[in-house]
Design a protein around this motif. Structure first.
Motif, PDB file in Angstrom:
ATOM      1  N   ARG A 130       5.450  11.448   8.388  1.00  0.00           N
ATOM      2  CA  ARG A 130       5.141  11.654   6.967  1.00  0.00           C
ATOM      3  C   ARG A 130       5.474  10.409   6.145  1.00  0.00           C
ATOM      4  O   ARG A 130       4.673   9.972   5.307  1.00  0.00           O
ATOM      5  N   GLU A 131       6.675   9.851   6.370  1.00  0.00           N
ATOM      6  CA  GLU A 131       7.099   8.685   5.595  1.00  0.00           C
ATOM      7  C   GLU A 131       6.187   7.481   5.821  1.00  0.00           C
ATOM      8  O   GLU A 131       5.847   6.761   4.878  1.00  0.00           O
ATOM      9  N   ILE A 132       5.789   7.258   7.060  1.00  0.00           N
ATOM     10  CA  ILE A 132       4.944   6.096   7.360  1.00  0.00           C
ATOM     11  C   ILE A 132       3.548   6.275   6.767  1.00  0.00           C
ATOM     12  O   ILE A 132       2.939   5.325   6.272  1.00  0.00           O
ATOM     13  N   ASP A 133       3.045   7.504   6.786  1.00  0.00           N
ATOM     14  CA  ASP A 133       1.754   7.763   6.152  1.00  0.00           C
ATOM     15  C   ASP A 133       1.838   7.477   4.652  1.00  0.00           C
ATOM     16  O   ASP A 133       0.924   6.889   4.059  1.00  0.00           O
ATOM     17  N   GLU A 134       2.971   7.881   4.019  1.00  0.00           N
ATOM     18  CA  GLU A 134       3.141   7.651   2.583  1.00  0.00           C
ATOM     19  C   GLU A 134       3.366   6.173   2.265  1.00  0.00           C
ATOM     20  O   GLU A 134       2.823   5.655   1.281  1.00  0.00           O
ATOM     21  N   GLU A 135       4.182   5.491   3.072  1.00  0.00           N
ATOM     22  CA  GLU A 135       4.556   4.100   2.777  1.00  0.00           C
ATOM     23  C   GLU A 135       3.511   3.087   3.214  1.00  0.00           C
ATOM     24  O   GLU A 135       3.309   2.067   2.538  1.00  0.00           O
ATOM     25  N   LEU A 136       2.867   3.348   4.355  1.00  0.00           N
ATOM     26  CA  LEU A 136       1.994   2.338   4.946  1.00  0.00           C
ATOM     27  C   LEU A 136       0.537   2.771   5.063  1.00  0.00           C
ATOM     28  O   LEU A 136      -0.330   1.952   5.373  1.00  0.00           O
ATOM     29  N   GLY A 137       0.257   4.070   4.845  1.00  0.00           N
ATOM     30  CA  GLY A 137      -1.109   4.556   4.921  1.00  0.00           C
ATOM     31  C   GLY A 137      -1.684   4.597   6.318  1.00  0.00           C
ATOM     32  O   GLY A 137      -2.906   4.502   6.499  1.00  0.00           O
ATOM     33  N   VAL A 138      -0.823   4.752   7.339  1.00  0.00           N
ATOM     34  CA  VAL A 138      -1.286   4.807   8.723  1.00  0.00           C
ATOM     35  C   VAL A 138      -0.589   5.948   9.457  1.00  0.00           C
ATOM     36  O   VAL A 138       0.460   6.427   9.043  1.00  0.00           O
ATOM     37  N   ARG A 139      -1.208   6.358  10.568  1.00  0.00           N
ATOM     38  CA  ARG A 139      -0.622   7.377  11.435  1.00  0.00           C
ATOM     39  C   ARG A 139      -0.019   6.704  12.660  1.00  0.00           C
ATOM     40  O   ARG A 139      -0.576   5.733  13.181  1.00  0.00           O
ATOM     41  N   ILE A 140       1.123   7.246  13.087  1.00  0.00           N
ATOM     42  CA  ILE A 140       1.842   6.640  14.213  1.00  0.00           C
ATOM     43  C   ILE A 140       2.120   7.670  15.294  1.00  0.00           C
ATOM     44  O   ILE A 140       2.136   8.878  15.052  1.00  0.00           O
ATOM     45  N   VAL A 141       2.357   7.156  16.495  1.00  0.00           N
ATOM     46  CA  VAL A 141       2.872   7.938  17.616  1.00  0.00           C
ATOM     47  C   VAL A 141       4.350   7.600  17.744  1.00  0.00           C
ATOM     48  O   VAL A 141       4.717   6.423  17.845  1.00  0.00           O
ATOM     49  N   VAL A 142       5.209   8.611  17.692  1.00  0.00           N
ATOM     50  CA  VAL A 142       6.654   8.399  17.671  1.00  0.00           C
ATOM     51  C   VAL A 142       7.226   8.526  19.077  1.00  0.00           C
ATOM     52  O   VAL A 142       6.897   9.459  19.810  1.00  0.00           O
ATOM     53  N   PRO A 188      -1.604  -1.634   8.444  1.00  0.00           N
ATOM     54  CA  PRO A 188      -0.700  -0.998   7.471  1.00  0.00           C
ATOM     55  C   PRO A 188      -0.770  -1.679   6.110  1.00  0.00           C
ATOM     56  O   PRO A 188      -1.008  -2.889   6.003  1.00  0.00           O
ATOM     57  N   GLN A 189      -0.552  -0.890   5.042  1.00  0.00           N
ATOM     58  CA  GLN A 189      -0.576  -1.400   3.675  1.00  0.00           C
ATOM     59  C   GLN A 189       0.825  -1.340   3.079  1.00  0.00           C
ATOM     60  O   GLN A 189       1.558  -0.380   3.296  1.00  0.00           O
ATOM     61  N   ALA A 190       1.177  -2.350   2.301  1.00  0.00           N
ATOM     62  CA  ALA A 190       2.502  -2.397   1.677  1.00  0.00           C
ATOM     63  C   ALA A 190       2.482  -1.606   0.369  1.00  0.00           C
ATOM     64  O   ALA A 190       2.359  -2.163  -0.725  1.00  0.00           O
ATOM     65  N   ARG A 191       2.616  -0.286   0.476  1.00  0.00           N
ATOM     66  CA  ARG A 191       2.573   0.572  -0.708  1.00  0.00           C
ATOM     67  C   ARG A 191       3.915   0.611  -1.442  1.00  0.00           C
ATOM     68  O   ARG A 191       3.949   0.780  -2.657  1.00  0.00           O
ATOM     69  N   GLU A 192       5.022   0.496  -0.701  1.00  0.00           N
ATOM     70  CA  GLU A 192       6.351   0.556  -1.310  1.00  0.00           C
ATOM     71  C   GLU A 192       7.149  -0.720  -1.102  1.00  0.00           C
ATOM     72  O   GLU A 192       8.154  -0.929  -1.773  1.00  0.00           O
TER      73      GLU A 192
END
Length: 279
Positions: free
Chosen positions: A198-210, A240-244
């Protein structure tokens, strides 16, 4: 326990900071857990999780009882004019003697004195009422204690990619100019992996495999613990985008040591170096 007129009061001293206790008492999830532990089904408006706000409503009904609007239930309204202080609850409608629930929080030496006061609509003549309300107050104090002492988790993503001849790690620059792994706090009822996605989607706009843990947890003080998890971008994800953050960089193992890290993240440099080293 003390009873003065129509109020039952129970207090204790907890070995945690006043700020931490106030935060715990101010979360809706604590009140839901307390009511559920007393056998109630709980409905909260506007949401079950998050900080209690002035005017929030909480409806309690017995298990198995009809959820029809006309069914007998207890409806409480939150009074919290100052978000930095603990909330109180006023009973608007419902059976039983309870009129108001107040929690006070204050310093007590190296710990915190917490007092639960339950005011009733009349003098408590029945011993069963006194025992029930005292048990409720003690239950709430126990939940406050256990929740305040449990570590709050913050998760960070060690996102890597592999290019020709080397592996790289994604780092973000804070407004202070220091660099960190992106991430954020784990919310109630979230797993570490769910929170990180959730945090990475909000901060970077991408989906990750953890993946698994990286390095050892870092104690941030006041009950906060920082953990790092390995991750990589899902197939087909954009850059990834630098949203924060003010900037993002992909860096290799030989660049880790010289990077001006945030203090907490620097503890992971040896583990990150090992993870990035191409054999």
């Amino acid at each position: 326990m003390a009873e003065r007129g129509n109020t039952v009061t129970v207090g204790t001293v907890l070995a945690v900071s006043p700020g931490r206790v106030t935060t715990v008492v101010g979360e809706r999830s604590l009140w839901v857990r307390a009511a559920t532990a007393r056998g109630a089904v709980v409905d909260v408006h506007p949401a079950v999780t998050g900080p209690v706000a002035d005017g929030d409503l909480m409806r309690l009904r017995r298990r198995g009882r009809s959820s029809r609007p006309g069914a007998r239930s207890l409806v409480l309204r939150a009074d919290r004019p100052h978000p930095s202080g603990p909330p109180s609850w006023t009973v608007l409608t419902g059976p039983g003697p309870v009129h108001r629930i107040d929690v006070s929080v204050g310093p007590a030496g190296a710990g915190t004195r917490v007092t639960v006061a339950i005011a009733t609509t009349g003098r408590l003549w029945l011993g069963s009422d006194r025992r029930r309300l005292t048990a409720t107050a003690r239950l709430l104090l126990g939940l406050i204690d256990s929740t305040a002492r449990a570590p709050r988790l913050v998760v960070a993503a060690a996102i890597t990619r592999t290019g020709p001849g080397r592996a790289e790690l994604l780092v973000g620059r804070c407004r202070s100019g220091e660099w960190e792994l992106p991430g954020g706090k784990v919310e109630p009822r979230e797993s570490e992996a769910e929170a990180l996605r959730r945090e990475i989607d909000e901060e970077l706009g991408v989906r990750i495999v953890v993946g698994g843990r990286v390095g050892e947890p870092v104690d941030l003080g006041d009950g906060l613990q920082l953990r790092a998890l390995a991750a990589h971008l899902e197939d087909g994800e954009p850059d990834p985008q630098a949203r924060e953050h003010t900037a993002l960089r992909w860096i290799a193992a030989d660049e880790l040591q010289a990077l001006p890290w945030r203090a907490a993240d620097r503890d992971w440099v040896p583990a990150l170096t090992e993870m990035l080293t191409v054999t």
